[in-house]
Design a protein around this motif. Structure first.
Motif, PDB file in Angstrom:
ATOM      1  N   LEU A 152      -2.366  11.470 -14.987  1.00 48.57           N
ATOM      2  CA  LEU A 152      -1.565  10.456 -14.301  1.00 48.57           C
ATOM      3  C   LEU A 152      -1.981  10.326 -12.840  1.00 48.57           C
ATOM      4  O   LEU A 152      -2.092   9.215 -12.308  1.00 48.57           O
ATOM      5  N   ALA A 153      -2.238  11.483 -12.195  1.00 46.25           N
ATOM      6  CA  ALA A 153      -2.664  11.452 -10.798  1.00 46.25           C
ATOM      7  C   ALA A 153      -4.010  10.743 -10.661  1.00 46.25           C
ATOM      8  O   ALA A 153      -4.217   9.941  -9.743  1.00 46.25           O
ATOM      9  N   ALA A 154      -4.935  11.046 -11.587  1.00 41.68           N
ATOM     10  CA  ALA A 154      -6.247  10.396 -11.560  1.00 41.68           C
ATOM     11  C   ALA A 154      -6.115   8.892 -11.791  1.00 41.68           C
ATOM     12  O   ALA A 154      -6.796   8.078 -11.157  1.00 41.68           O
ATOM     13  N   GLN A 155      -5.215   8.532 -12.706  1.00 42.67           N
ATOM     14  CA  GLN A 155      -4.987   7.117 -13.014  1.00 42.67           C
ATOM     15  C   GLN A 155      -4.443   6.371 -11.797  1.00 42.67           C
ATOM     16  O   GLN A 155      -4.928   5.295 -11.444  1.00 42.67           O
ATOM     17  N   GLU A 156      -3.434   6.951 -11.142  1.00 44.08           N
ATOM     18  CA  GLU A 156      -2.824   6.296  -9.984  1.00 44.08           C
ATOM     19  C   GLU A 156      -3.817   6.183  -8.829  1.00 44.08           C
ATOM     20  O   GLU A 156      -3.824   5.179  -8.108  1.00 44.08           O
ATOM     21  N   ALA A 157      -4.653   7.226  -8.660  1.00 42.50           N
ATOM     22  CA  ALA A 157      -5.661   7.175  -7.601  1.00 42.50           C
ATOM     23  C   ALA A 157      -6.676   6.071  -7.885  1.00 42.50           C
ATOM     24  O   ALA A 157      -7.096   5.335  -6.977  1.00 42.50           O
ATOM     25  N   ALA A 158      -7.068   5.960  -9.157  1.00 39.96           N
ATOM     26  CA  ALA A 158      -8.040   4.931  -9.532  1.00 39.96           C
ATOM     27  C   ALA A 158      -7.467   3.532  -9.328  1.00 39.96           C
ATOM     28  O   ALA A 158      -8.151   2.633  -8.833  1.00 39.96           O
ATOM     29  N   ILE A 159      -6.201   3.340  -9.700  1.00 42.57           N
ATOM     30  CA  ILE A 159      -5.571   2.023  -9.547  1.00 42.57           C
ATOM     31  C   ILE A 159      -5.370   1.690  -8.071  1.00 42.57           C
ATOM     32  O   ILE A 159      -5.527   0.537  -7.654  1.00 42.57           O
ATOM     33  N   ALA A 160      -5.042   2.702  -7.257  1.00 43.29           N
ATOM     34  CA  ALA A 160      -4.904   2.470  -5.818  1.00 43.29           C
ATOM     35  C   ALA A 160      -6.241   2.011  -5.229  1.00 43.29           C
ATOM     36  O   ALA A 160      -6.280   1.116  -4.369  1.00 43.29           O
ATOM     37  N   LYS A 161      -7.335   2.622  -5.696  1.00 39.98           N
ATOM     38  CA  LYS A 161      -8.665   2.213  -5.220  1.00 39.98           C
ATOM     39  C   LYS A 161      -8.978   0.783  -5.668  1.00 39.98           C
ATOM     40  O   LYS A 161      -9.547  -0.015  -4.913  1.00 39.98           O
ATOM     41  N   LEU A 162      -8.595   0.465  -6.909  1.00 41.00           N
ATOM     42  CA  LEU A 162      -8.808  -0.897  -7.399  1.00 41.00           C
ATOM     43  C   LEU A 162      -8.037  -1.903  -6.546  1.00 41.00           C
ATOM     44  O   LEU A 162      -8.517  -3.002  -6.263  1.00 41.00           O
ATOM     45  N   ALA A 163      -6.830  -1.515  -6.140  1.00 42.15           N
ATOM     46  CA  ALA A 163      -6.019  -2.410  -5.302  1.00 42.15           C
ATOM     47  C   ALA A 163      -6.687  -2.625  -3.944  1.00 42.15           C
ATOM     48  O   ALA A 163      -6.726  -3.755  -3.436  1.00 42.15           O
ATOM     49  N   ARG A 164      -7.209  -1.539  -3.367  1.00 43.40           N
ATOM     50  CA  ARG A 164      -7.897  -1.672  -2.070  1.00 43.40           C
ATOM     51  C   ARG A 164      -9.149  -2.537  -2.198  1.00 43.40           C
ATOM     52  O   ARG A 164      -9.419  -3.399  -1.353  1.00 43.40           O
ATOM     53  N   ASP A 165      -9.920  -2.296  -3.268  1.00 41.78           N
ATOM     54  CA  ASP A 165     -11.139  -3.093  -3.483  1.00 41.78           C
ATOM     55  C   ASP A 165     -10.810  -4.567  -3.661  1.00 41.78           C
ATOM     56  O   ASP A 165     -11.508  -5.449  -3.141  1.00 41.78           O
ATOM     57  N   THR A 166      -9.738  -4.830  -4.415  1.00 47.92           N
ATOM     58  CA  THR A 166      -9.324  -6.223  -4.635  1.00 47.92           C
ATOM     59  C   THR A 166      -8.914  -6.881  -3.326  1.00 47.92           C
ATOM     60  O   THR A 166      -9.250  -8.042  -3.066  1.00 47.92           O
ATOM     61  N   ASN A 167      -8.180  -6.139  -2.491  1.00 48.50           N
ATOM     62  CA  ASN A 167      -7.769  -6.674  -1.196  1.00 48.50           C
ATOM     63  C   ASN A 167      -8.989  -7.000  -0.324  1.00 48.50           C
ATOM     64  O   ASN A 167      -9.029  -8.054   0.339  1.00 48.50           O
ATOM     65  N   ASN A 168      -9.977  -6.117  -0.342  1.00 45.73           N
ATOM     66  CA  ASN A 168     -11.195  -6.365   0.441  1.00 45.73           C
ATOM     67  C   ASN A 168     -11.937  -7.604  -0.066  1.00 45.73           C
ATOM     68  O   ASN A 168     -12.454  -8.405   0.718  1.00 45.73           O
ATOM     69  N   GLU A 169     -11.986  -7.744  -1.392  1.00 49.54           N
ATOM     70  CA  GLU A 169     -12.662  -8.913  -1.970  1.00 49.54           C
ATOM     71  C   GLU A 169     -11.911 -10.198  -1.644  1.00 49.54           C
ATOM     72  O   GLU A 169     -12.526 -11.251  -1.421  1.00 49.54           O
ATOM     73  N   LEU A 170     -10.588 -10.119  -1.623  1.00 48.10           N
ATOM     74  CA  LEU A 170      -9.793 -11.297  -1.249  1.00 48.10           C
ATOM     75  C   LEU A 170     -10.063 -11.701   0.203  1.00 48.10           C
ATOM     76  O   LEU A 170     -10.216 -12.887   0.514  1.00 48.10           O
ATOM     77  N   ASN A 171     -10.119 -10.703   1.072  1.00 40.51           N
ATOM     78  CA  ASN A 171     -10.406 -10.991   2.484  1.00 40.51           C
ATOM     79  C   ASN A 171     -11.785 -11.619   2.636  1.00 40.51           C
ATOM     80  O   ASN A 171     -11.971 -12.564   3.420  1.00 40.51           O
ATOM     81  N   HIS A 172     -12.758 -11.095   1.889  1.00 45.78           N
ATOM     82  CA  HIS A 172     -14.117 -11.634   1.963  1.00 45.78           C
ATOM     83  C   HIS A 172     -14.156 -13.074   1.442  1.00 45.78           C
ATOM     84  O   HIS A 172     -14.811 -13.945   2.034  1.00 45.78           O
ATOM     85  N   LEU A 173     -13.434 -13.315   0.347  1.00 37.73           N
ATOM     86  CA  LEU A 173     -13.397 -14.668  -0.212  1.00 37.73           C
ATOM     87  C   LEU A 173     -12.732 -15.636   0.763  1.00 37.73           C
ATOM     88  O   LEU A 173     -13.187 -16.770   0.937  1.00 37.73           O
ATOM     89  N   ASN A 174     -11.643 -15.195   1.403  1.00 38.23           N
ATOM     90  CA  ASN A 174     -10.977 -16.040   2.393  1.00 38.23           C
ATOM     91  C   ASN A 174     -11.912 -16.383   3.550  1.00 38.23           C
ATOM     92  O   ASN A 174     -11.899 -17.508   4.065  1.00 38.23           O
ATOM     93  N   LEU A 175     -12.729 -15.406   3.937  1.00 41.98           N
ATOM     94  CA  LEU A 175     -13.693 -15.647   5.013  1.00 41.98           C
ATOM     95  C   LEU A 175     -14.723 -16.697   4.597  1.00 41.98           C
ATOM     96  O   LEU A 175     -15.056 -17.610   5.366  1.00 41.98           O
TER      97      LEU A 175
END
Length: 326
Positions: free
Chosen positions: A176-199
């Motif tokens: 569960l800890a590994a899963q939550e860490a992986a999903i948190a990373k996915l959320a950060r990556d998605t946020n970065n991609e959104l910022n890049h797309l907005n740019l």
């Protein structure tokens, strides 16, 4: 960009569902596929630990030993309710169970831990003794004897079951800890991609604006008039648009002076599209409000008419009554 935007929209939706509603990742298509690639096997399907599987295999051995007992025959297969004409069987026994059913469920990995198997084996004997209440009935005696033998074997197995359960809890917590860490990373990556797309979109918008003709004096005049016609809610949003490209612009001051000629072409185009949509919405809202007011007025008029008709009818009845009496 449209394709990337659609992909990111799906990602954001699934991440929102996960954090808001605590949905299982395996029910979220995109997150599930990403977890398979990025958790390196840390994310596991719900199931048994290796130690628990070993304990359950030992349970299989116990079940075979019980099945080999000379009194085990009545419990090997499901009760032949129809053949034995046990018409009240299902009224008394709510959940039938037998050794063959337990064996099949073990082979199909239905059981998640040893205690579930233990409960079903006890259920076999409990059903037999419940339906055959007489302590001296053959089936009752056979079931009670086999249950005692089974409990003796279970007592010796309990320490291994407890250890396996502890190990399984630890493994599930780690997964569960590994899963939550992986999903948190996915959320950060998605946020970065959104910022890049907005740019990228912003750069594209600026490029398009630079190639468009400049807004004419007449268009600026209409834009100023449109801004002046905005309701406070939309006016505040229009001021925010201006402030985005003008850091020194005080959009929260009590009195705001907007110099249309001083605005960039991009800001003017943004304002034009915004004001157009805002005025359309205001017009729709005004029309709806007027319609509702008209409906209310008609309703009041109808009520007055009904009351007047009722009063007139009552007056006629009284007049007729007085004429009759006279």
């Amino acid at each position: 960009m449209i394709s990337k935007a659609n992909e990111l929209e799906q990602r954001v939706k699934e991440l929102t569902d996960f954090y808001t509603h605590k949905k299982q990742p395996k029910n979220l298509k995109w997150i599930s596929s990403c977890l398979k690639d990025k958790t390196d096997g840390a994310q596991k399907e719900s199931g048994c630990s290796e130690r628990m599987q070993e304990v359950m295999c030992q349970f299989g051995t116990i079940l075979k030993q019980l099945s080999a007992h000379k009194w085990a025959e009545p419990f090997l297969e499901p009760v032949d309710v129809k053949g034995l004409r046990l018409r009240d069987y299902y009224k008394i026994i709510k959940r039938p169970m037998d050794f063959s059913t337990i064996q099949k469920q073990m082979e199909a990995n239905v059981y998640k831990n040893a205690r579930e198997i233990y409960a079903d084996v006890r259920l076999v004997f409990s059903n037999a003794m419940t339906y055959n209440e007489d302590n001296k009935h053959d089936i009752h005696v056979m079931a009670k004897t086999l249950q005692q033998k089974f409990e003796e074997k279970w007592i010796h197995l309990i320490p291994k079951v407890v250890a396996a359960e502890k190990r399984q809890i630890d493994e599930e917590a780690q997964a569960l800890a590994a899963q939550e860490a992986a999903i948190a990373k996915l959320a950060r990556d998605t946020n970065n991609e959104l910022n890049h797309l907005n740019l990228l979109i912003e750069e594209l918008r600026e490029s398009v604006m630079q190639r468009c003709r400049k807004m004419s004096t007449e268009e600026k005049r209409k834009l100023s008039s449109g801004i002046a016609s905005l309701c406070p809610e939309y006016l505040f949003k229009a001021l925010e648009l201006i402030a985005q490209s003008n850091p020194n612009f005080q959009d929260s001051a009590e009195e705001v002076d907007i110099d249309i000629d001083a605005q960039s072409e991009i800001t003017l185009r943004r304002l034009k599209f915004f004001v157009k949509g805002a005025l359309e919405n205001q017009a729709k809202n005004s029309a709806t409000k007027a319609k509702n007011q008209s409906a209310d007025a008609d309703d009041i008029s109808n009520r007055k008419r009904v009351i007047c008709d009722a009063l007139a009818k009552t007056a006629r009845k009284r007049s007729k009554k007085l004429t009759t009496v006279s």
